[in-house]
Design an enzyme around this catalytic site. Sequence first.
Site, PDB file in Angstrom:
ATOM      1  N   VAL A   1      43.375  10.599 -32.414  1.00 44.28           N
ATOM      2  CA  VAL A   1      43.024  10.055 -33.427  1.00 44.28           C
ATOM      3  C   VAL A   1      43.804   9.045 -34.112  1.00 44.28           C
ATOM      4  O   VAL A   1      45.125   9.220 -34.232  1.00 44.28           O
ATOM      5  CB  VAL A   1      42.318  10.784 -34.379  1.00 44.28           C
ATOM      6  CG1 VAL A   1      41.835  10.210 -35.724  1.00 44.28           C
ATOM      7  CG2 VAL A   1      41.448  11.974 -34.164  1.00 44.28           C
TER       8      VAL A   1
ATOM      9  N   LYS B   1      38.575   8.089 -32.882  1.00 42.15           N
ATOM     10  CA  LYS B   1      38.778   9.240 -31.985  1.00 42.15           C
ATOM     11  C   LYS B   1      38.705   8.734 -30.415  1.00 42.15           C
ATOM     12  O   LYS B   1      37.525   8.501 -30.041  1.00 42.15           O
ATOM     13  CB  LYS B   1      38.017  10.346 -32.289  1.00 42.15           C
ATOM     14  CG  LYS B   1      38.375  11.601 -31.485  1.00 42.15           C
ATOM     15  CD  LYS B   1      37.388  12.875 -31.965  1.00 42.15           C
ATOM     16  CE  LYS B   1      37.819  14.036 -31.090  1.00 42.15           C
ATOM     17  NZ  LYS B   1      36.976  15.262 -31.729  1.00 42.15           N
TER      18      LYS B   1
ATOM     19  N   ASP C   1      31.662  25.808 -36.705  1.00 42.58           N
ATOM     20  CA  ASP C   1      33.165  25.790 -36.514  1.00 42.58           C
ATOM     21  C   ASP C   1      33.738  25.339 -37.791  1.00 42.58           C
ATOM     22  O   ASP C   1      34.770  24.592 -38.071  1.00 42.58           O
ATOM     23  CB  ASP C   1      33.781  24.598 -35.236  1.00 42.58           C
ATOM     24  CG  ASP C   1      35.053  24.992 -35.029  1.00 42.58           C
ATOM     25  OD1 ASP C   1      35.501  26.395 -35.364  1.00 42.58           O
ATOM     26  OD2 ASP C   1      35.932  24.201 -34.528  1.00 42.58           O
TER      27      ASP C   1
ATOM     28  N   PHE D   1      41.278  17.552 -26.958  1.00 47.02           N
ATOM     29  CA  PHE D   1      40.139  16.493 -26.496  1.00 47.02           C
ATOM     30  C   PHE D   1      40.502  15.199 -26.579  1.00 47.02           C
ATOM     31  O   PHE D   1      40.188  14.215 -25.818  1.00 47.02           O
ATOM     32  CB  PHE D   1      39.061  16.634 -27.312  1.00 47.02           C
ATOM     33  CG  PHE D   1      37.872  17.818 -26.605  1.00 47.02           C
ATOM     34  CD1 PHE D   1      38.443  18.869 -25.944  1.00 47.02           C
ATOM     35  CD2 PHE D   1      36.487  17.861 -26.886  1.00 47.02           C
ATOM     36  CE1 PHE D   1      37.601  19.699 -25.297  1.00 47.02           C
ATOM     37  CE2 PHE D   1      35.597  18.792 -26.474  1.00 47.02           C
ATOM     38  CZ  PHE D   1      36.123  19.611 -25.705  1.00 47.02           C
ATOM     39  N   GLY D   2      41.521  14.773 -27.471  1.00 47.05           N
ATOM     40  CA  GLY D   2      41.574  13.425 -27.648  1.00 47.05           C
ATOM     41  C   GLY D   2      42.776  13.136 -28.656  1.00 47.05           C
ATOM     42  O   GLY D   2      43.256  14.180 -29.370  1.00 47.05           O
TER      43      GLY D   2
ATOM     44  N   GLY E   1      44.935  16.221 -29.997  1.00 49.16           N
ATOM     45  CA  GLY E   1      44.346  17.486 -29.625  1.00 49.16           C
ATOM     46  C   GLY E   1      44.057  17.731 -28.344  1.00 49.16           C
ATOM     47  O   GLY E   1      44.258  16.924 -27.598  1.00 49.16           O
TER      48      GLY E   1
ATOM     49  N   ILE F   1      47.402   9.509 -35.740  1.00 47.93           N
ATOM     50  CA  ILE F   1      46.976  10.218 -36.875  1.00 47.93           C
ATOM     51  C   ILE F   1      47.351  11.724 -36.358  1.00 47.93           C
ATOM     52  O   ILE F   1      48.244  12.566 -37.003  1.00 47.93           O
ATOM     53  CB  ILE F   1      45.668  10.185 -37.702  1.00 47.93           C
ATOM     54  CG1 ILE F   1      45.419   8.838 -38.307  1.00 47.93           C
ATOM     55  CG2 ILE F   1      45.741  11.317 -38.740  1.00 47.93           C
ATOM     56  CD1 ILE F   1      44.121   8.717 -38.771  1.00 47.93           C
TER      57      ILE F   1
END
Length: 300
Positions: free
Chosen positions: A52, A80, A195, A49-50, A47, A44
């Site tokens: 999805v 994720k 955030d 960090f990882g 990013g 999907i």
Amino acid sequence: LVRQSVEIDYKSLETLLRDNTAFSRFTANHVAAMTNNFDPNRMISIGSFGSVFMGSLGGGLISPCRDADVIVCNFPVAVKQFHPSLFVQGSTDGSSDSIHRLVMASIHREIDLLKELKHPNIVRLLGCCIPADGTVTVSDRMCLVYELLSYGDVGMHLSDPVAARTLTGRLRLRMAVDVCMGLSYLHAHDVLHRDVKSSNVGLDSQMNAKVIDCGLAKYSQQSNKGSTLGGTGVGALGTPGYMDPRYVAKNASAAYTVSYEIYSFGVFLLELYCGRVQMNDDINLVSSYIDDEDEGEDDL
């Protein structure tokens, strides 16, 4: 084509959906089955960090479960997977160890918060795939499993002229109320998200808005639960353009407060109603704030 079913030995899907407090520990085999071994076609988003992946609980297979003879495990989920490189330790300058600690702290913080706090306008965390002893190697799969928000996020819709035209005034008002309800619930439990932004507001299949990505969330200083929120020691945390310039100006010494979060929510409302992209240059805002302070003004 015959595929081998995967046994789910912790909770049946039926129990998981009925029990709002249900939280499961998945194995690497479970999350692989959910995502068809992390099929790139199911990705999907990606990013820093990882990545999805879209999946289904049990991989969409007919699987024997503890509380039922046979159950179709076909509940849509988002998996994720954190980049394995984040968990490399032992660099000569210590930088990888620092990143490892920050990532692990973020993961555990999100798990601890979301498995306790349940609200219709906060994304549901269904479980995790983390080694039981907390020791992580590059070969391990570190994953969090959420309910699938099939319409993406608000930021994605606002940045696409075609998608933005489908967001009627009534729908935008409902989204604003949804986010307000989700944040109010967090604040009532002494939790600050830290955030708030359009890309951290997900949309389910009914276009209900839900607050997502609680990796920076923490209990406020008023809370008596766990780690609380003083100065970070590493600078202001959040997304440029959404952070209150008063908070940015104070840098690492500032304790994050509800008023700073309300500012971020206001920027989100500006985007939602006016279609304006947030400002990316916080420096000018900070400078303006400092100038106002010198002139004796307390607020922006």
